[in-house]
Design a protein around this motif. Sequence first.
Motif, PDB file in Angstrom:
ATOM      1  N   VAL A  66     -37.686 -26.269 -31.780  1.00 48.05           N
ATOM      2  CA  VAL A  66     -37.372 -25.959 -30.423  1.00 48.05           C
ATOM      3  C   VAL A  66     -36.764 -27.171 -29.723  1.00 48.05           C
ATOM      4  N   LEU A  67     -37.375 -28.385 -29.987  1.00 45.10           N
ATOM      5  CA  LEU A  67     -36.766 -29.500 -29.632  1.00 45.10           C
ATOM      6  C   LEU A  67     -35.538 -29.961 -30.474  1.00 45.10           C
ATOM      7  N   ALA A  68     -35.762 -29.802 -31.698  1.00 44.02           N
ATOM      8  CA  ALA A  68     -34.647 -30.126 -32.645  1.00 44.02           C
ATOM      9  C   ALA A  68     -33.369 -29.349 -32.349  1.00 44.02           C
ATOM     10  N   GLY A  69     -33.555 -27.939 -31.950  1.00 49.10           N
ATOM     11  CA  GLY A  69     -32.363 -26.956 -31.590  1.00 49.10           C
ATOM     12  C   GLY A  69     -31.849 -27.455 -30.133  1.00 49.10           C
ATOM     13  N   ARG A  70     -32.812 -27.864 -29.133  1.00 45.93           N
ATOM     14  CA  ARG A  70     -31.986 -28.376 -28.133  1.00 45.93           C
ATOM     15  C   ARG A  70     -31.180 -29.677 -28.280  1.00 45.93           C
ATOM     16  N   ALA A  71     -31.797 -30.643 -28.763  1.00 47.44           N
ATOM     17  CA  ALA A  71     -30.992 -31.744 -29.270  1.00 47.44           C
ATOM     18  C   ALA A  71     -29.701 -31.783 -29.827  1.00 47.44           C
ATOM     19  N   ALA A  72     -29.725 -30.837 -30.990  1.00 50.51           N
ATOM     20  CA  ALA A  72     -28.493 -30.428 -31.674  1.00 50.51           C
ATOM     21  C   ALA A  72     -27.692 -29.692 -30.847  1.00 50.51           C
ATOM     22  N   GLY A  73     -28.145 -28.748 -29.915  1.00 55.55           N
ATOM     23  CA  GLY A  73     -27.300 -28.227 -29.075  1.00 55.55           C
ATOM     24  C   GLY A  73     -26.582 -28.932 -28.318  1.00 55.55           C
ATOM     25  N   ILE A  74     -27.100 -30.034 -27.908  1.00 55.02           N
ATOM     26  CA  ILE A  74     -26.449 -30.950 -26.661  1.00 55.02           C
ATOM     27  C   ILE A  74     -25.493 -31.773 -27.480  1.00 55.02           C
ATOM     28  N   LEU A  75     -25.514 -32.242 -28.979  1.00 56.35           N
ATOM     29  CA  LEU A  75     -24.666 -32.779 -29.565  1.00 56.35           C
ATOM     30  C   LEU A  75     -23.452 -31.884 -29.825  1.00 56.35           C
ATOM     31  N   ALA A  76     -23.910 -30.617 -30.106  1.00 54.41           N
ATOM     32  CA  ALA A  76     -22.666 -29.559 -30.326  1.00 54.41           C
ATOM     33  C   ALA A  76     -21.782 -29.545 -29.104  1.00 54.41           C
ATOM     34  N   LEU A  77     -22.262 -29.365 -27.931  1.00 54.81           N
ATOM     35  CA  LEU A  77     -21.646 -29.232 -26.604  1.00 54.81           C
ATOM     36  C   LEU A  77     -20.983 -30.535 -26.202  1.00 54.81           C
ATOM     37  N   VAL A  78     -21.464 -31.755 -26.756  1.00 55.59           N
ATOM     38  CA  VAL A  78     -20.634 -32.788 -26.682  1.00 55.59           C
ATOM     39  C   VAL A  78     -19.408 -32.793 -27.700  1.00 55.59           C
ATOM     40  N   GLY A  79     -19.772 -32.468 -28.737  1.00 55.42           N
ATOM     41  CA  GLY A  79     -18.728 -32.099 -29.781  1.00 55.42           C
ATOM     42  C   GLY A  79     -17.479 -31.322 -29.500  1.00 55.42           C
TER      43      GLY A  79
END
Length: 166
Positions: free
Chosen positions: A71-84
């Motif tokens: 869940v935490l991994a998905g949120r962190a990866a989601g933030i990076l994806a939004l930055v991308g």
Amino acid sequence: MWQIKTADMAVAAIAPVGAVFTAIALFTGAAWGKPMWGAWWVWDARLTSELILLFLYLGVIALYNAISDKVLAGRAAGILALVGVINLPIIHYSVEWWNTLHQGASITKFDRPSISNDMLWPLLIMILAFSCFLGALTLMRLRNELIRRESHRPWVLKLAEEQDEI
């Protein structure tokens, strides 16, 4: 967005598919570029921004797999994806903003496309086909991620039992 349970799973499902599609685009572009430009790689604005997109996808995949709490991994990866996502208009408009080897828009002009209809319709059909293929692959990966993450739930165990009977 953070309250949607499958949003972080969607990031995990989309990133590998997007990375493969981006790698294919870079590879086929290099294969096309060698006879046209005389080089496999040129530090062109579009090529470089597309390479950055590939690195962003790989970063999302690595970040998701580096954290054990999914869940935490998905949120962190989601933030990076939004930055991308900032990179997408850069890729699209790079040929207009900088002097590059790539031509300008052929089918997304305001007036009429500069590409022949004999080539335009097959291109549009293939764009639709690749979009459907991308969607199907992503949905299959999302289904697998959901079943893997919810493997302890009764509905998944029942689904597994039904599959064993077939």
